[in-house]
Design a protein around this motif. Sequence first.
Motif, mmCIF file in Angstrom:
data_model
loop_
_atom_site.group_PDB
_atom_site.id
_atom_site.type_symbol
_atom_site.label_atom_id
_atom_site.label_comp_id
_atom_site.label_asym_id
_atom_site.label_seq_id
_atom_site.Cartn_x
_atom_site.Cartn_y
_atom_site.Cartn_z
ATOM 1 N N VAL A 149 2.436 -14.454 21.012
ATOM 2 C CA VAL A 149 2.947 -13.745 22.164
ATOM 3 C C VAL A 149 2.288 -12.368 22.351
ATOM 4 O O VAL A 149 2.446 -11.742 23.374
ATOM 5 C CB VAL A 149 4.480 -13.698 22.000
ATOM 6 C CG1 VAL A 149 4.942 -12.531 21.202
ATOM 7 C CG2 VAL A 149 5.160 -13.810 23.316
ATOM 8 N N ASP A 171 1.120 -12.759 16.371
ATOM 9 C CA ASP A 171 2.083 -13.676 16.973
ATOM 10 C C ASP A 171 1.444 -14.149 18.289
ATOM 11 O O ASP A 171 0.831 -13.335 19.003
ATOM 12 C CB ASP A 171 3.362 -12.861 17.259
ATOM 13 C CG ASP A 171 4.509 -13.714 17.727
ATOM 14 O OD1 ASP A 171 4.273 -14.803 18.252
ATOM 15 O OD2 ASP A 171 5.665 -13.261 17.593
ATOM 16 N N GLU A 215 15.694 -14.386 11.879
ATOM 17 C CA GLU A 215 15.526 -15.742 11.341
ATOM 18 C C GLU A 215 16.155 -15.890 9.952
ATOM 19 O O GLU A 215 16.866 -16.845 9.679
ATOM 20 C CB GLU A 215 14.036 -16.118 11.246
ATOM 21 C CG GLU A 215 13.377 -16.456 12.567
ATOM 22 C CD GLU A 215 12.959 -15.229 13.363
ATOM 23 O OE1 GLU A 215 13.144 -14.088 12.886
ATOM 24 O OE2 GLU A 215 12.450 -15.404 14.486
HETATM 25 C C1 GLC Z 1 8.314 -16.839 14.895
HETATM 26 C C2 GLC Z 1 7.345 -17.355 15.959
HETATM 27 C C3 GLC Z 1 6.877 -16.233 16.835
HETATM 28 C C4 GLC Z 1 8.073 -15.506 17.412
HETATM 29 C C5 GLC Z 1 8.947 -14.972 16.304
HETATM 30 C C6 GLC Z 1 10.214 -14.323 16.858
HETATM 31 O O1 GLC Z 1 7.618 -16.073 13.953
HETATM 32 O O2 GLC Z 1 6.272 -18.011 15.370
HETATM 33 O O3 GLC Z 1 6.045 -16.721 17.851
HETATM 34 O O4 GLC Z 1 7.700 -14.470 18.284
HETATM 35 O O5 GLC Z 1 9.323 -16.030 15.455
HETATM 36 O O6 GLC Z 1 10.985 -13.780 15.869
#
Ligand code: GLC
Length: 410
Positions: free
Chosen positions: A84, A82, A248
């Motif tokens: 981050v 990711d 998500e």
């Molecule tokens: C998605 C994004 C990622 C983020 C993540 C959070 O995968 O690409 O950067 O940290 O969602 O759930």
Amino acid sequence: MMKFMIPVLILALIFSLSYSKTISILIGGSLDGWKEIADDFYKQTGIKVDVVQGPPSTDGREIMYSISLLTKTKGFDIVYLDVVWLGKFASASWLTPISNFVDPLKYFKENNLAESSFLASLYKDTFYTVPIKADAGVLYYRKDLLEKYGYNVPQTWEELKNIALKIKEEERKQGNIIEGFVFQGKQYEGLVCDFYEVLRGMGYELIGQEKGKFVVKIKEDELEKVLQFFRSLIEEGVSPQSVVNYEEEESRIVFQQGKAVFARNWPYAIKMLVEDENMKDKFGVSVLPGKNPTLGGWALAVSKYSPNQQEAWIFIDFVVKNGLKTLFLKRGDIPTKIDLFQDPEITQKLPYYDVIMESIDFSKPRTIHPLYPRISNIIQIYVSGVLAGKIKPKEAAKKMINEIQKIISL
Ligand code: GLC
């Protein structure tokens, strides 16, 4: 004759075993797309890729990779990161610089990778990763319902809240049990992305730099307002209580089932909604209210501890050249390779391409700091505490600023 045959066979076996190497990678949730790529790769190179299924949330995988890298043993040869995680992984020297294999800038350009995504591969002047999936938060809305009640797509978070509530109430009167707004409310990284979007969309910034030092930018009363906004979503019935358990996929499913007026999510859901007969004509996608989407994205890197450095790189290069289309078609992942946006198989299923590009343009990264995971953890604890009604926005704002300040001045 037979006397010679047996040792020759054994030698051939040893020889072929030492060449049929297996490398490994950890992927989240479903392995769709990655399995197909690994199979093609094996057919072409004879190198096996063990695609290991990890937890669906980015946090779960970050922990698994970190544990395996901390032991400095083989672990996973390839890291799927990711954006981050880069500060932490690069500052811990867990990744092999891309320059060990190719000239990074030349490689990114030759492969038509978008500049916005490869910049996120850079940590202190060194490129460590190759961008694979482009991401920025977007707003999904029910086009049919906004039309029915005569609303435009909301431009501010307050507007979104008001429209969501109005439509929800009207629809419920007519027997349609629908929610106003769903998002990622669980205590994990996704919530942090949503939090930055609201905070920045309201005109604030969490952390900045002054004279080379990190400082908390937002004032206590401003942060209180942001937190109060999150709490009000639940208190006023805009979002369901259960949103505190949503990642998500939960948000996508509720929206795709027609059970929410608005959803905040990443662009991967577009393809799934377009393929859904019931939903394909009812939804729209726009830039988020406040126009400050969080930059997301995923990239591949070679683990510093992999004994198979070359094989791992060959796989990464294979994914860049042959895998991005599969990842879109199987998972909805937005490719970082610009020329793919001329491929009709992709464009047919990506009607909101312009919105994605605009969102990526507007997007801002989460705070880039080697201790980012700790900062994120503090955000997660307090925002989720406020959402669940366990702590009041005022007290949470005060504690959050205090704790973040301590971390960034370490
Ligand atoms: C998605 C994004 C990622 C983020 C993540 C959070 O995968 O690409 O950067 O940290 O969602 O759930």
